[in-house]
Design a protein around this motif. Structure first.
Motif, PDB file in Angstrom:
ATOM      1  N   ASP A  13       0.351  -1.425   0.098  1.00 55.82           N
ATOM      2  CA  ASP A  13       0.042   0.258  -0.128  1.00 55.82           C
ATOM      3  C   ASP A  13       1.405   1.392  -0.175  1.00 55.82           C
ATOM      4  N   ASP A  57      -1.473  -2.124  -4.245  1.00 61.18           N
ATOM      5  CA  ASP A  57      -2.129  -0.518  -4.426  1.00 61.18           C
ATOM      6  C   ASP A  57      -1.010  -0.062  -4.498  1.00 61.18           C
ATOM      7  N   ASN A  87      -6.566  -3.122  -5.189  1.00 58.18           N
ATOM      8  CA  ASN A  87      -8.125  -1.933  -6.031  1.00 58.18           C
ATOM      9  C   ASN A  87      -7.491  -1.036  -6.607  1.00 58.18           C
ATOM     10  N   HIS A  88      -6.463  -0.390  -6.282  1.00 60.47           N
ATOM     11  CA  HIS A  88      -6.044   0.588  -6.524  1.00 60.47           C
ATOM     12  C   HIS A  88      -4.863   0.708  -8.384  1.00 60.47           C
ATOM     13  N   HIS A 162      -3.828  -8.987  -1.822  1.00 58.45           N
ATOM     14  CA  HIS A 162      -3.796  -7.702  -2.035  1.00 58.45           C
ATOM     15  C   HIS A 162      -5.010  -7.702  -0.699  1.00 58.45           C
ATOM     16  N   HIS A 203      -3.465  -3.583   1.999  1.00 59.52           N
ATOM     17  CA  HIS A 203      -5.111  -3.317   1.650  1.00 59.52           C
ATOM     18  C   HIS A 203      -6.009  -2.890   3.080  1.00 59.52           C
TER      19      HIS A 203
HETATM   20 FE   LIG Z   1      -6.260  -1.687  -1.061  1.00 58.89          FE
END
Ligand SMILES: [Fe+2]
Length: 266
Positions: A13, A57, A87-88, A162, A203
């Motif tokens: 992240d 991320d 997810n980013h 993640h 995450h």
């Molecule tokens: Fe995330």
């Protein structure tokens, strides 16, 4: 003393952005500043990691400038980096720009072996709805995990992804953030639990440990900011006090040791 068979560092992240005002909540440092401090802290460790695991991320917004900056910052790490999209992230852009992969694929599921340890990467970055962070593993991804877990294989196994796969008894995390069918991944891994050292993930922007059915899940601290995890938490809750960090991981035979390490920025 038994020497470790494997030493690696788990980072996560980084949320790198080219925008200098992309500041840590309550702080004065940008995510890029924090990522540079992460690289310095990892490179200052008193041992050479066999590899570095980035559980996603990598960028905040998946655009080319963010990944070019991520490449510039993270290539200063003095060990090979294995990436997992979050997810980013845009899995294809991450592979093409940061890793120099001319034939990127999605989902970016893969595996590798280091010092006799099998490392299985699960790409959980495909979100179920646009603009929402929770994701869902596909049937073919779960079938792959079933195959791996049932294989006639005696190597120690690490799994990395993640998202948080299992609930952590906080409404915001469990309903809004995690992989909606994460329990199916856990069920798929059960046949391998005798050789499964642990599941590493990102995450959640905090260090957590979950053990279910003898399988341990470890998350890592973000290099940028940390988040809260109160039982009644219904929305994003920044932890303004917690420092950024990473996990130092050692495998000795069939044992995984995970130690959280923090660092200051600036
Ligand atoms: Fe995330």
């Amino acid at each position: 003393m038994t020497e470790p068979t494997l030493r690696f560092v788990h980072i996560t992240d980084t949320h790198i952005s080219p925008e200098q005002d992309h500041l840590r909540p309550g702080g004065k440092h940008s995510s890029a500043d924090c990522a540079r401090a992460l690289v310095a802290a990892v490179n200052a460790l008193p041992f050479q990691p066999d590899f570095i695991l980035h559980t996603g991320d990598v960028a905040y917004d998946p655009d080319e400038r963010a990944y070019e900056l991520a490449r510039e910052i993270l290539r200063a790490l003095k060990a090979p980096v294995r990436y997992i999209p979050g997810n980013h992230d845009d899995p294809l852009m991450l592979q093409r720009i940061v890793m120099g992969n001319e034939a990127p694929s999605a989902p970016y599921d893969y595996e590798f072996e280091v010092n006799g340890v099998q490392v299985v990467i699960v790409d959980s970055s495909k979100v179920e709805h646009p603009d929402m962070p929770y994701s869902r593993l596909s049937a073919s991804q779960l079938a792959r995990l079933h195959r791996i877990a049932r294989a006639n294989d005696t190597r120690p196994l690490l799994v990395a992804t993640h998202h948080n796969m299992l609930p952590i008894q906080a409404a915001w995390w469990d309903g809004y953030m995690r992989t909606a069918n994460g329990e199916e991944m856990h069920e798929a891994l059960l046949p391998a639990r005798g050789r499964l050292l642990g599941v590493l993930h990102g995450h959640v922007h905090q260090q957590t440990t979950i053990v279910r059915d003898g399988i341990a899940y470890f998350s890592g601290l973000s290099s940028w900011f940390q988040l809260g995890c109160a039982p009644d938490q219904m929305e994003t809750d920044y932890d303004d006090v917690a420092l950024p960090g990473f996990n130092v991981c050692k495998v000795v035979g069939r044992q995984l040791f995970v130690r959280q390490q923090v660092y200051a920025v600036g």
